[in-house]
Enzyme design. Structure first.
Site, PDB file in Angstrom:
ATOM      1  N   HIS A 104       9.080  -7.941   3.034  1.00 38.42           N
ATOM      2  CA  HIS A 104       7.834  -7.410   4.801  1.00 38.42           C
ATOM      3  C   HIS A 104       8.281  -7.817   5.714  1.00 38.42           C
ATOM      4  CE1 HIS A 104       5.492  -5.107   1.847  1.00 38.42           C
ATOM      5  NE2 HIS A 104       4.944  -5.937   1.268  1.00 38.42           N
TER       6      HIS A 104
ATOM      7  N   HIS B  58      -0.641  -2.493   5.087  1.00 38.99           N
ATOM      8  CA  HIS B  58      -0.517  -2.897   3.380  1.00 38.99           C
ATOM      9  C   HIS B  58      -1.878  -2.961   3.172  1.00 38.99           C
ATOM     10  CE1 HIS B  58       0.485  -5.313  -0.005  1.00 38.99           C
ATOM     11  NE2 HIS B  58       1.126  -5.294   0.155  1.00 38.99           N
ATOM     12  N   VAL B  59      -2.891  -1.954   3.477  1.00 38.06           N
ATOM     13  CA  VAL B  59      -4.257  -1.793   3.288  1.00 38.06           C
ATOM     14  C   VAL B  59      -4.365  -2.008   1.468  1.00 38.06           C
ATOM     15  CG1 VAL B  59      -4.293   1.339   2.992  1.00 38.06           C
ATOM     16  CG2 VAL B  59      -6.162  -0.324   3.222  1.00 38.06           C
TER      17      VAL B  59
ATOM     18  N   ASP C 167       3.597  -1.498  -8.743  1.00 38.90           N
ATOM     19  CA  ASP C 167       4.818  -2.313  -7.653  1.00 38.90           C
ATOM     20  C   ASP C 167       5.828  -1.641  -7.216  1.00 38.90           C
ATOM     21  OD1 ASP C 167       4.586  -3.477  -5.271  1.00 38.90           O
ATOM     22  OD2 ASP C 167       6.142  -5.589  -6.616  1.00 38.90           O
TER      23      ASP C 167
ATOM     24  N   GLU D 261       0.855   2.479   0.332  1.00 41.83           N
ATOM     25  CA  GLU D 261       2.407   1.793   1.713  1.00 41.83           C
ATOM     26  C   GLU D 261       2.943   2.981   1.675  1.00 41.83           C
ATOM     27  OE1 GLU D 261       2.984  -2.000   1.313  1.00 41.83           O
ATOM     28  OE2 GLU D 261       2.064  -1.841  -0.662  1.00 41.83           O
TER      29      GLU D 261
END
Length: 350
Positions: A105, A179-180, A251, A313
């Protein structure tokens, strides 16, 4: 369109300002200058009860100390870059790493850690929060000075539109996301496992060691990754699939089908009736299911529980610079990067 703002803390002696915009239907969006971060999104349920449907920490200090990424603008590059290395214009670059030997990130001082400038505009049917930040050459060891703009728009059509723009003075990488985490129950003490997810995706990106992209795109057909017809999130998260069970959930990036315009994903909570539709020009969406309890900080007096939220995302496939066929995340001088993602909020009354 109602627009308010307040100071919610300080970082490095700079005030952190949170703006809140509210549309004609009572939907409100709040975001702060630290990390151009969404801090709250309040929508009604089928009984007209309005609650925050996102996950976030309760104060600026926790956001700085623990860097949870909740609601933040992520970059310069979202996801992981293997060993923090890439080649560009015949030169190899070594980025600052922050997850073992890999970059995650954006690195140790990503866009989510920065104070952004903001301008707020309000009209009859929409309001905009315009965030800008200039990332200097060498930040996290990236080449090029990168000028970034992120625009959050809330409309009376119940849309949250995210627009990204960026330019650079030297070849560099750019692959942002937000990244909500959504929890459509409106109660982050409840899990989102009963949410229904539908994805316009035939392929997902499998993971190798250290959660790094394997470089392989696998067919969802016949696997727990198949959300094409829609199903409860728990049907995938609680499966014993070797790509899922070691992580205790998802993920993974899902390749979005470009041949079909319109809704790319739908997330629905049968309990509240709340629904989110996703539209994007990105080639993938990363689904992460908050696979562990996090007790570094408290939210409403408790640790952030396992499965407290789910991300949608949107981005170019992770580690694209090192994975052939994953997409182009190279930005060069004279080019303008643009991308748009829209989350539309509905309520099913039945």
């Amino acid at each position: 369109m109602e627009l308010t703002h307040k100071v919610i803390g300080t970082v490095d002696n700079k005030e952190i300002v949170e703006h809140t915009v509210t549309n004609a239907n009572g939907i409100s969006l709040s975001a702060m200058t630290l990390g151009a971060t969404l801090t709250k999104l309040v929508t009604p349920d089928k009984n007209e009860i309005r609650k925050d449907i996102t996950l976030n920490v309760e104060n600026v200090d926790d956001f700085v100390a623990h860097r949870p990424f909740y609601g933040a603008t992520i970059g310069r590059v979202a996801g992981r870059i293997t060993r923090g290395k890439f080649e560009l214009s015949g030169k190899e670059f070594q980025l600052d790493v922050n997850e073992g030997e890999n970059l995650l990130h954006g690195g140790p001082k990503g866009l989510d850690t920065k104070g952004w400038a903001v301008e707020a505009e309000s009209g009859e049917s929409e309001a905009r929060l315009i965030y800008t930040y200039t990332s200097p050459e060498g930040e996290n060891n990236f080449p090029g000075t990168l000028a970034v703009k992120v625009i959050y728009t809330l409309t009376d059509e119940n849309e949250w539109i995210i627009q990204y723009e960026a330019s650079t003075d030297a070849p560099t990488l750019f692959n942002p996301t937000n990244h909500v985490y959504f929890n459509l129950t409106g109660d982050i003490k409840k899990s989102m496992l009963d949410h229904q997810l539908k994805l316009n995706s035939d392929l997902y990106g499998s993971l190798g060691e250290e959660n790094l992209p394997s470089g392989q795109l696998e067919k969802v057909e016949g696997t727990p990754f198949d959300f094409r017809e829609g199903k409860a999130v728990k049907e995938a998260v609680l499966s014993d699939h070797p790509q899922i069970s070691p992580l205790n959930g998802l993920d993974h990036p899902f390749v979005l089908n470009p041949k079909e315009k319109g809704v790319q994903a739908t997330l629905y909570d049968p309990e509240s009736g709340r629904e989110v539709e996703l539209y994007t020009d990105c080639n993938s969406v990363v689904i992460f299911t908050h696979n562990a309890e996090i007790d570094d900080y408290l939210i409403e007096g408790e640790p952030a529980k396992q499965y407290a939220g789910i991300t949608l995302e949107t981005q170019t496939l992770p580690d694209a610079v090192n994975q052939p066929g994953f997409g182009n995340i190279i930005l060069r001088p004279g080019e303008l990067f643009t991308s748009q993602t829209t989350y539309k909020f509905n309520v099913r009354k039945g």
